[in-house]
Design a protein around this motif. Structure first.
Motif, mmCIF file in Angstrom:
data_model
loop_
_atom_site.group_PDB
_atom_site.id
_atom_site.type_symbol
_atom_site.label_atom_id
_atom_site.label_comp_id
_atom_site.label_asym_id
_atom_site.label_seq_id
_atom_site.Cartn_x
_atom_site.Cartn_y
_atom_site.Cartn_z
ATOM 1 N N LEU A 98 0.828 -0.583 -0.341
ATOM 2 C CA LEU A 98 0.272 0.372 -0.029
ATOM 3 C C LEU A 98 0.885 1.545 0.190
ATOM 4 O O LEU A 98 2.328 1.233 0.856
ATOM 5 C CB LEU A 98 -0.682 -0.345 1.448
ATOM 6 N N PHE A 99 0.892 1.971 -0.386
ATOM 7 C CA PHE A 99 1.122 3.646 -1.003
ATOM 8 C C PHE A 99 0.379 4.651 -1.129
ATOM 9 O O PHE A 99 0.931 5.723 -0.824
ATOM 10 C CB PHE A 99 2.233 3.428 -1.565
ATOM 11 N N GLU A 100 -0.874 4.729 -1.784
ATOM 12 C CA GLU A 100 -1.407 6.222 -2.011
ATOM 13 C C GLU A 100 -2.393 6.729 -0.529
ATOM 14 O O GLU A 100 -2.296 6.031 0.459
ATOM 15 C CB GLU A 100 -2.657 5.553 -3.105
ATOM 16 N N GLU A 101 -2.467 8.060 -0.765
ATOM 17 C CA GLU A 101 -3.328 8.538 0.175
ATOM 18 C C GLU A 101 -4.152 8.101 0.792
ATOM 19 O O GLU A 101 -4.579 8.451 1.640
ATOM 20 C CB GLU A 101 -3.645 9.940 -0.369
ATOM 21 N N THR A 102 -5.047 7.488 -0.058
ATOM 22 C CA THR A 102 -7.217 7.073 0.003
ATOM 23 C C THR A 102 -7.186 5.468 0.113
ATOM 24 O O THR A 102 -6.587 5.025 -1.166
ATOM 25 C CB THR A 102 -7.780 7.932 -0.227
ATOM 26 N N VAL A 103 -7.752 4.898 0.051
ATOM 27 C CA VAL A 103 -8.097 3.676 -0.094
ATOM 28 C C VAL A 103 -8.471 3.488 -1.579
ATOM 29 O O VAL A 103 -7.526 2.433 -2.048
ATOM 30 C CB VAL A 103 -9.218 3.151 0.729
ATOM 31 N N LEU A 134 -15.526 -4.279 2.991
ATOM 32 C CA LEU A 134 -15.456 -3.301 4.206
ATOM 33 C C LEU A 134 -16.034 -2.656 3.150
ATOM 34 O O LEU A 134 -16.036 -2.258 1.584
ATOM 35 C CB LEU A 134 -13.924 -2.772 3.171
ATOM 36 N N ASP A 135 -16.996 -1.487 3.509
ATOM 37 C CA ASP A 135 -18.210 -0.151 2.537
ATOM 38 C C ASP A 135 -16.775 0.216 2.279
ATOM 39 O O ASP A 135 -16.092 0.612 2.691
ATOM 40 C CB ASP A 135 -19.041 -0.421 3.829
ATOM 41 N N GLU A 136 -17.907 1.642 1.761
ATOM 42 C CA GLU A 136 -17.819 2.579 0.711
ATOM 43 C C GLU A 136 -17.237 3.874 1.632
ATOM 44 O O GLU A 136 -16.510 4.177 1.017
ATOM 45 C CB GLU A 136 -18.532 2.912 -0.218
ATOM 46 N N SER A 137 -17.696 3.695 3.353
ATOM 47 C CA SER A 137 -16.693 4.276 4.267
ATOM 48 C C SER A 137 -15.226 3.908 4.364
ATOM 49 O O SER A 137 -15.159 5.440 4.506
ATOM 50 C CB SER A 137 -17.672 4.147 5.328
ATOM 51 N N TYR A 138 -15.218 2.931 3.614
ATOM 52 C CA TYR A 138 -13.480 3.103 4.046
ATOM 53 C C TYR A 138 -12.902 3.952 2.587
ATOM 54 O O TYR A 138 -11.626 3.988 2.512
ATOM 55 C CB TYR A 138 -12.669 1.777 3.337
ATOM 56 N N LEU A 146 -5.825 2.186 9.044
ATOM 57 C CA LEU A 146 -6.868 0.863 8.805
ATOM 58 C C LEU A 146 -5.851 0.684 9.962
ATOM 59 O O LEU A 146 -4.382 0.029 9.868
ATOM 60 C CB LEU A 146 -6.591 0.238 7.510
ATOM 61 N N SER A 147 -6.595 -0.968 11.132
ATOM 62 C CA SER A 147 -5.964 -1.796 11.708
ATOM 63 C C SER A 147 -5.569 -2.976 10.327
ATOM 64 O O SER A 147 -5.501 -3.171 9.244
ATOM 65 C CB SER A 147 -7.376 -3.343 11.956
ATOM 66 N N GLY A 148 -4.137 -3.956 10.650
ATOM 67 C CA GLY A 148 -3.621 -5.056 9.860
ATOM 68 C C GLY A 148 -4.463 -5.817 8.700
ATOM 69 O O GLY A 148 -4.306 -5.677 7.407
ATOM 70 N N GLY A 149 -5.582 -6.119 9.521
ATOM 71 C CA GLY A 149 -6.567 -7.384 8.538
ATOM 72 C C GLY A 149 -6.931 -6.408 7.208
ATOM 73 O O GLY A 149 -7.013 -6.086 6.704
ATOM 74 N N GLN A 150 -7.486 -4.919 7.702
ATOM 75 C CA GLN A 150 -8.068 -4.388 6.818
ATOM 76 C C GLN A 150 -7.032 -3.832 6.098
ATOM 77 O O GLN A 150 -7.676 -3.775 4.903
ATOM 78 C CB GLN A 150 -8.698 -2.521 7.848
ATOM 79 N N MET A 151 -6.257 -3.868 6.529
ATOM 80 C CA MET A 151 -5.119 -3.006 4.960
ATOM 81 C C MET A 151 -5.084 -3.892 4.452
ATOM 82 O O MET A 151 -4.877 -3.536 3.228
ATOM 83 C CB MET A 151 -3.624 -2.471 6.134
#
Length: 191
Positions: A98-103, A134-138, A146-151
């Motif tokens: 992961l490297f961008e500013e937003t999901v 994961l829903d669009e709120s992310y 984010l948590s490790g699992g979410q990442m």
């Protein structure tokens, strides 16, 4: 898309004092629509073999056939991009990618790199984020908050956004707690 290895060998840093042969005469056929698992000790060459599945590595000897494309030691590195779009690899710790500013931007990066218009890439980002639970709120959050699992889920969504024909998973549950492992494997079963 079928993938076939014929007498594949691979050596890291050949003809140097650090030469290390890792794969020895591998013959393997992976049929379209099938599930294949590689099991072995740490350092046995599993990850090296997986990197041959989309030509991130080329065999030192033998041939790897990916669909109708034959990869050998002499294969030119140009024009391998279509293979990498068809065979998506989720590495052992994908969250490190992961490297961008937003999901949203992180997930959309791959499709945009393959000339998908930004609007379509963002649609794919929303779709694949939902696929991984994961829903669009992310979408507008920083992946680093984010948590490790979410990442990990976001990184997997980034691979899925490429809409690969083949999905390769390199120890996708490494480092997760038992509940996280269960959720991850259930997600892959759904996908």
């Amino acid at each position: 898309m079928d993938i076939r290895f014929e007498q594949v060998g691979f050596t890291y840093q050949p003809n140097s004092p650090f030469e290390q042969r890792v794969l020895f005469d591998i013959d393997l056929a992976i049929k379209e629509g099938s599930y294949t698992a590689l099991v072995g000790h740490t350092g046995s060459g599993k990850s090296t073999l997986l990197q041959h599945l989309n030509a991130l590595l080329k065999p030192t000897s033998g041939t790897v056939t990916i669909g109708d494309r034959v990869i050998t030691a002499e294969t030119n590195n140009k024009n391998l991009k279509p293979i990498r779009q068809k065979v998506g690899i989720v590495f052992q710790f994908p969250e490190a990618q992961l490297f961008e500013e937003t999901v949203e931007r992180d997930i959309a990066f791959g499709p945009k790199n393959f000339s998908v218009p930004e609007e379509e890439a963002n649609r794919l980002a929303a779709k694949t984020l939902e696929m991984v639970g994961l829903d669009e709120s992310y979408l507008q959050r920083s992946p680093f908050d984010l948590s490790g699992g979410q990442m990990r889920r976001v990184a997997i969504a980034g691979v899925l956004a490429m809409e690969p024909e083949v999905l390769v998973l390199d120890e996708p549950t490494a480092g997760l707690d038992p509940q996280g492992r269960k959720e991850m494997m259930e997600m892959f079963a759904r996908l």
